[in-house]
Design a protein around this motif. Structure first.
Motif, short mmCIF file in Angstrom:
data_model
loop_
_atom_site.label_atom_id
_atom_site.label_comp_id
_atom_site.label_asym_id
_atom_site.label_seq_id
_atom_site.Cartn_x
_atom_site.Cartn_y
_atom_site.Cartn_z
N LYS A 1 -6.32 38.75 -18.91
CA LYS A 1 -6.37 40.19 -19.16
C LYS A 1 -7.72 40.62 -19.72
CE LYS A 1 -4.10 43.87 -21.81
NZ LYS A 1 -3.07 44.19 -22.84
N ALA A 2 -8.25 39.84 -20.66
CA ALA A 2 -9.54 40.16 -21.27
C ALA A 2 -10.66 40.13 -20.23
CB ALA A 2 -9.85 39.19 -22.40
N ALA A 3 -10.64 39.12 -19.36
CA ALA A 3 -11.64 39.02 -18.30
C ALA A 3 -11.54 40.19 -17.33
CB ALA A 3 -11.49 37.69 -17.55
N HIS A 4 -10.31 40.55 -17.01
CA HIS A 4 -10.08 41.69 -16.11
C HIS A 4 -10.61 42.98 -16.72
CE1 HIS A 4 -7.99 44.15 -13.12
NE2 HIS A 4 -7.61 44.93 -14.13
N GLU A 5 -10.31 43.21 -17.98
CA GLU A 5 -10.74 44.44 -18.65
C GLU A 5 -12.25 44.50 -18.80
OE1 GLU A 5 -8.51 44.39 -22.27
OE2 GLU A 5 -6.69 45.24 -21.34
N PHE A 6 -12.87 43.35 -19.11
CA PHE A 6 -14.33 43.31 -19.22
C PHE A 6 -14.98 43.65 -17.89
CE2 PHE A 6 -18.31 40.89 -18.76
CZ PHE A 6 -19.04 41.40 -19.83
N ALA A 7 -14.48 43.05 -16.82
CA ALA A 7 -15.05 43.30 -15.49
C ALA A 7 -14.85 44.76 -15.07
CB ALA A 7 -14.44 42.35 -14.47
N GLU A 8 -13.68 45.29 -15.34
CA GLU A 8 -13.40 46.68 -14.98
C GLU A 8 -14.36 47.64 -15.68
OE1 GLU A 8 -11.31 48.40 -12.96
OE2 GLU A 8 -10.67 46.54 -12.01
N LYS A 9 -14.69 47.33 -16.91
CA LYS A 9 -15.55 48.21 -17.71
C LYS A 9 -17.02 48.03 -17.40
CE LYS A 9 -16.86 49.25 -22.50
NZ LYS A 9 -16.68 48.89 -23.92
N GLU A 10 -17.45 46.79 -17.23
CA GLU A 10 -18.88 46.49 -17.17
C GLU A 10 -19.44 46.30 -15.77
OE1 GLU A 10 -20.73 46.66 -19.76
OE2 GLU A 10 -19.28 46.59 -21.42
N PHE B 1 -13.58 37.79 -12.62
CA PHE B 1 -14.93 38.33 -12.46
C PHE B 1 -15.28 38.53 -10.99
CE2 PHE B 1 -17.17 36.97 -16.70
CZ PHE B 1 -16.25 37.72 -17.41
N CYS B 2 -15.00 37.52 -10.17
CA CYS B 2 -15.34 37.61 -8.74
C CYS B 2 -14.42 38.56 -7.99
CB CYS B 2 -15.33 36.22 -8.11
SG CYS B 2 -16.63 35.13 -8.73
N ARG B 3 -13.23 38.74 -8.50
CA ARG B 3 -12.30 39.70 -7.90
C ARG B 3 -12.82 41.12 -8.03
NH1 ARG B 3 -5.86 40.37 -9.53
NH2 ARG B 3 -5.37 42.05 -8.04
N LYS B 4 -13.39 41.43 -9.17
CA LYS B 4 -13.93 42.77 -9.38
C LYS B 4 -15.20 42.98 -8.58
CE LYS B 4 -14.64 46.84 -11.06
NZ LYS B 4 -13.85 47.99 -10.56
N ASP B 5 -16.11 42.01 -8.64
CA ASP B 5 -17.35 42.12 -7.88
C ASP B 5 -17.93 40.73 -7.66
OD1 ASP B 5 -19.59 44.44 -7.19
OD2 ASP B 5 -20.47 42.48 -7.65
N SER B 6 -18.08 40.36 -6.41
CA SER B 6 -18.54 39.01 -6.09
C SER B 6 -19.99 38.79 -6.50
CB SER B 6 -18.39 38.75 -4.59
OG SER B 6 -19.03 39.77 -3.82
N THR B 7 -20.83 39.78 -6.36
CA THR B 7 -22.25 39.64 -6.68
C THR B 7 -22.45 39.37 -8.16
OG1 THR B 7 -22.85 41.11 -4.85
CG2 THR B 7 -24.50 40.78 -6.57
N LEU B 8 -21.84 40.20 -8.99
CA LEU B 8 -21.97 40.04 -10.44
C LEU B 8 -21.15 38.86 -10.94
CD1 LEU B 8 -21.75 43.81 -11.49
CD2 LEU B 8 -23.80 42.42 -11.21
N GLY B 9 -19.96 38.68 -10.38
CA GLY B 9 -19.09 37.61 -10.82
C GLY B 9 -19.69 36.24 -10.61
N VAL B 10 -20.25 36.01 -9.44
CA VAL B 10 -20.86 34.71 -9.15
C VAL B 10 -22.06 34.46 -10.06
CG1 VAL B 10 -22.16 33.40 -7.43
CG2 VAL B 10 -20.03 34.53 -6.78
N ALA B 11 -22.89 35.49 -10.24
CA ALA B 11 -24.08 35.33 -11.08
C ALA B 11 -23.70 34.91 -12.50
CB ALA B 11 -24.88 36.64 -11.11
N LEU B 12 -22.72 35.56 -13.08
CA LEU B 12 -22.32 35.23 -14.45
C LEU B 12 -21.69 33.85 -14.55
CD1 LEU B 12 -20.79 38.52 -15.95
CD2 LEU B 12 -23.13 37.67 -16.08
#
Length: 381
Positions: free
Chosen positions: A14-23, A77-88
């Motif tokens: 949940k925390a990872a999901h919320e962080f990705a949704e916001k950032e 992270f990758c579910r929200k955005d693959s470009t940012l998720g993979v980088a992090l």
């Protein structure tokens, strides 16, 4: 047999999901994809909140959790955005080698920098002459009293241009038979004299995760930079791959789920021929096939992560997870673009990036063909 995540795991998810949704904003992802730049500010936020190195012990800045918890973060992270998720999620790449085999001094020095947002790490294994074949290294390290002197070139190295240190696989005993029995892992800091980095630009995908070539010209590193045992580097690396394959499977899983989310939403909204396209059976069947594959990949990836957390090294299982999840990511993103039609082919739409970013999961950390070789060896043993 319990397929339910525990409360801690649900909270992390949940925390990872919320962080990705916001950032993870569309504007940031597009900008960094086009400029091929790493999201430093976002990375430091993720480190501050404990998402990077969650599977490291608390004394090194981690959360003392397992690979499964890390998988949950990578997936979200990758579910929200693959470009940012993979980088992090690649920002701590190969630092697990120090975690599993390094000295206490190395762990205190390097792992705390990784989790604290002070250093990105990198693993330098691939060479121009040796792609998937790491059984023989052209990069040589010669021991001279209290130092190793390294010469060679590593290519297609993730994080090469931004990493503060590299874990480099070298040939220390060229006479060893077979050659992989003479390989050693050494930590090379970026600022060491003789280290030159060249950026590799124009990649198909994961453009916010920089890739480069590392040239090592008479690079002198102290013997204290030896990771694990001398001439056991190949075996240490194989154990690391058993862990890293799971993370790449999680990247693929997240990319597939993220693309599916977009496809389902679009199918419910898009009208053609006087009705929503989700009302057409062919679209319904596409979606049914996609989500079935995703759920299967999730079960395999979670099982591989759980199994690793039980202390079992199982290349058979981790290779299956990576090979299958990466294929699913490519297939699902392809079908997503097809459902979007022309709109899915435009860079403004993130499904176009999902499609481009998915392919690398079939290539890095061992190609699909290498994974199948590993699976087959187990079957034949």
């Amino acid at each position: 047999m319990d397929f339910e995540l525990n409360e801690t795991q649900k909270d992390i998810q949940k925390a990872a999901h919320e962080f990705a949704e916001k950032e993870f904003t569309k504007e940031l992802a597009l900008e960094l994809d086009q400029r091929e730049e790493f999201p430093f500010d976002l990375w430091q936020k993720a480190c501050k909140l404990g998402f990077i190195g969650v599977h490291f012990p608390e004394e090194y800045g981690g959360q003392g959790l397992g690979v499964l918890e890390n998988v949950l973060i990578v997936e979200e992270f990758c579910r929200k955005d693959s470009t940012l998720g993979v980088a992090l999620t690649l920002s701590d790449f190969a630092s697990e080698l120090i975690l599993r085999f390094g000295s206490e001094e190395q762990k205190q020095k390097y792992l705390t920098q990784v989790t604290g947002g002070k250093a990105v790490s990198a693993g330098a294994f691939t060479e121009p002459e040796h792609g998937s074949d790491i059984t023989s290294m052209s990069t040589r390290a010669v021991k001279n009293r209290d130092f190793y002197v390294i010469n060679g070139t590593k290519t297609l190295i993730s994080n090469a241009t931004i990493a503060k240190f590299f874990i480099v696989l070298c040939q220390t005993n060229p006479e060893a038979k077979p050659t992989y029995r003479g390989q050693t892992l050494l930590i090379v800091e970026r600022e060491t004299e003789g280290v030159e980095i060249t950026k590799i630009s124009g990649k198909m995908g994961i453009r916010a995760s920089p890739t480069g070539e590392i040239s090592l010209n008479n690079v002198k590193v102290p013997k204290e930079n030896l990771v694990g045992e001398e001439n056991r580097g190949f075996y240490h690396t194989l154990e690391f791959f058993d862990e890293s394959r799971i993370e790449i499977a999680a990247q693929a899983l997240g990319i597939a789920q993220g693309a599916f989310d977009c496809a389902l939403k679009y199918a419910k909204e898009r009208e053609q021929f006087g009705r929503k396209i989700i009302e057409f059976q062919i679209i319904q069947h596409k979606l049914a096939d996609m989500i079935t594959k995703i759920e299967t990949a999730r079960l395999l990836t979670y099982k591989a992560a759980w199994n690793f957390d039980q202390g079992r090294i199982d290349p058979y299982l981790t290779s299956m997870a990576k090979a299958y999840a990466s294929r699913v990511a490519v297939e699902v993103t392809n079908e997503t673009v097809q459902i979007f039609g022309g709109y899915g082919y435009i860079g403004e739409n993130k499904v176009e990036r999902f499609y481009r970013d998915a392919k690398i999961t079939e290539i890095y950390e061992g190609t699909t063909e290498i994974q199948k070789n590993t699976i087959t060896r187990t079957l034949l043993s």
